[in-house]
Design an enzyme around this catalytic site. Sequence first.
Site, short mmCIF file in Angstrom:
data_model
loop_
_atom_site.label_atom_id
_atom_site.label_comp_id
_atom_site.label_asym_id
_atom_site.label_seq_id
_atom_site.Cartn_x
_atom_site.Cartn_y
_atom_site.Cartn_z
CG HIS A 140 83.48 -49.73 16.95
ND1 HIS A 140 82.59 -48.70 16.70
CD2 HIS A 140 84.20 -49.88 15.81
CE1 HIS A 140 82.78 -48.25 15.46
NE2 HIS A 140 83.75 -48.94 14.91
CG HIS B 51 88.73 -50.99 14.82
ND1 HIS B 51 88.16 -51.79 13.86
CD2 HIS B 51 88.02 -49.85 14.85
CE1 HIS B 51 87.13 -51.14 13.31
NE2 HIS B 51 87.02 -49.95 13.89
#
Length: 149
Positions: free
Chosen positions: A100, A102
Amino acid sequence: VSECIFCKIVAGELPSSKVYEDDTLLAFMDINPINEGHTLVIPKEHFVEMADMDEQTGMLLFQATLRLQRAIRDSGVPCEAINLFLADGEAAGQEVPHVHMHIFPRFKGDAFRVHYDWVSKQWPGREQLDATAAGIRNALEVQPGGATA
Ligand SMILES: [Zn+2]
């Protein structure tokens, strides 16, 4: 993977505040935002680390990141600048084992800090930098499609 919270978000088994979705990617609001507008972009497929992820997905992930950072800047949240942060592996601070990115707004006076002892650090000399660069170049050459210069 069934226990992965991001896979559950992709599957709709857990709620999320969606920002963007296509066949490959999902972007949604981080529930513990560093600043308002903190967005996560993930591949829908479960890749634990970047090394597990194909380059096509990686390119799409970064393309979406570029578009999303612009949208965050234009969205009206306090945003003078943007940080990207991708923790790859537990020692890097990766808490959810599903790749992931950010994307979060920054502004002067916000509370985000990167802690690092820049002052007492001993910096490497050119010889050390060259040796380290050679090691990385060698590793790059053995990758499929790698190798440049
Ligand atoms: Zn997952």
